[in-house]
Design a protein around this motif. Structure first.
Motif: not given
Length: 429
Positions: A9, A11, A38, A44, A62
């Motif tokens: 991910h 993050r 993304d 992000w 985000c």
């Protein structure tokens, strides 16, 4: 450089890289920011005014494509220029901005590091742009940075501010960031003891072209327990080298003799921070493990093992203080403290190109010393046990650092011949 396909991910990608940057001393608690865009066009990004030393995945913000903000913090105050870069360059999928000390040094004297100082750096970093000063967090700053990226740059020095780098993914951006800061440090440290010398574009082209064809593949490969243990040891030393700034993502080779002249070695084209057991390449009877590519320096390691039966492990890397001597041609006198002389005794320097296979330089492999510097390229450390070899690398780097730092205080006074003879009798007889 090859990218491992892992579903991580954004993050978690961001927290992993910001942790590496912070622990390596390349940003402060409050400084720097990272973002990833993304496939949906959502960005992000690290939060504003949150400790970079303890960021968690839940702290990452985000910013949706429509401008909606999701998260418990405010996005970085520098978000505008991240967004501007993505709009200017659709091929850029990640951005890193930080204030690493060496690159800030160039920023505040308004110069761009010459990446021709190290053989592979120009290939990793590409050309470097320069953005004039604008108010942090402003739309103006975003405009001047985006204008540099529109010119094709992926790395930009920010006047009186720091640096910003982009990449096809976050790993790519980090490799560029790390390599550029390494160049800056090497130039700065080299300038303390001499005058840095740079490679010509022709020499850089020779470096890229000098790798010979890949070794033939084995038909079958056996994985015995002792071999697996050595793979683990190699991975641990590579990780430790990266953490301590003795190796960077895009350069560094570690090998261990396994059985007679067969050996295990790190691969080419894989980020050093992320190497694991399955990436290590077995080289047996001149053939490589199927489906894997060993380091382009594998031939050097093979020849050292063939001609030096007492050598059982090799580290070939770049560390900034040792390379300060490598880029200036200055003599590294290891008669600094007893430990340095006992472990190293003398460090020779070979001219750039001695590590090219076509030159078949016997000085590189015959009677291989504990440490050897190749100008503008690398340092080679050899030893018995791999941990011992890593210790030699640390001692050599610490010795080089002491000389660089001490140079501002006065001329080095080395241990004298009588003292060296006493050390020889006590520790080497």
């Amino acid at each position: 450089m090859t990218r491992k396909i892992k579903l991580i991910h954004p993050r978690d990608q961001i927290t992993t890289i910001i942790s590496r940057i912070y622990k390596r001393g390349m940003t402060t608690t409050s400084g720097g920011n990272i973002s990833v865009i993304d496939q949906n066009g959502d960005i992000w990004v690290t939060p504003s005014a949150i400790d970079k030393g303890s960021l968690r995945a839940s702290d990452i913000i985000c910013v949706k494509k429509d401008g909606t903000i999701i998260g418990k913090h405010k996005p970085s105050s520098e978000f505008p220029f991240h967004k501007a870069i993505y709009e200017a360059r659709p091929d850029i999928k990640s951005v890193i901005h930080a204030h690493p000390p060496a690159l800030v040094s160039f920023s505040i004297v308004r110069k761009i590091p010459n990446t021709n100082v190290i053989s592979q750096a120009k290939h990793v970093c590409g050309p470097i742009g320069y953005a004039e000063y604008r108010l942090p967090g402003s739309e103006d700053l975003g405009e001047v940075i985006a204008a540099e990226f529109k010119k094709g740059y992926k790395a930009v020095i920010m006047e009186n501010h720091g640096t910003v780098l982009g990449g096809s993914d976050l790993t790519d951006a980090f490799e560029r960031f790390e390599a550029l800061e390494f160049c800056a440090r090497t130039i700065l440290y080299g300038s303390q003891i001499g005058t840095p010398r740079y490679l010509t574009n022709e020499q850089l082209d020779d470096f890229q072209a000098q790798a010979t064809g890949v070794l033939p593949e084995m038909e079958t490969t056996s994985y015995l327990s002792d071999e697996v243990e050595k793979r683990l040891e190699i991975c641990q030393i590579v990780q430790r080298s990266c953490q301590q700034g003795l190796m960077i993502s895009s350069y560094g080779t570690v090998s261990m003799r396994w059985n007679e002249n067969d050996f295990l070695i790190t691969p080419t084209g894989i980020n050093r921070w992320d190497i694991d057991l399955d990436d290590i390449v077995q080289v047996k009877e001149g053939k490589r493990e199927a489906g894997k590519k060993p380091s382009r320096a594998a031939w050097i390691h093979q020849e050292i093992y063939n001609r030096n039966p007492e050598v059982n492990s090799i580290i070939m890397t770049q560390s900034p203080y040792l390379m300060a001597f490598g880029v200036t041609g200055s003599y590294l006198n290891v008669r600094t403290i007893p430990e340095s002389w006992i472990f190293l005794q003398d460090i020779k320097t070979l001219k750039y190109g001695a590590h090219f296979r076509k030159n078949n330089n016997s000085d590189l492999v015959d009677n291989c010393a504990t440490a050897l510097i190749i100008e503008n390229d690398s340092v080679i450390i050899t030893g018995d046990k791999l941990l011992q070899t890593f210790d030699y690398l640390e001692v050599a780097e610490f010795s080089a650092k002491s000389i660089v730092l001490g140079n501002s205080l006065g001329e080095m006074v080395p241990i004298n011949d009588n003292q060296v003879e006493d050390l020889r009798k006590k520790f080497l007889s």
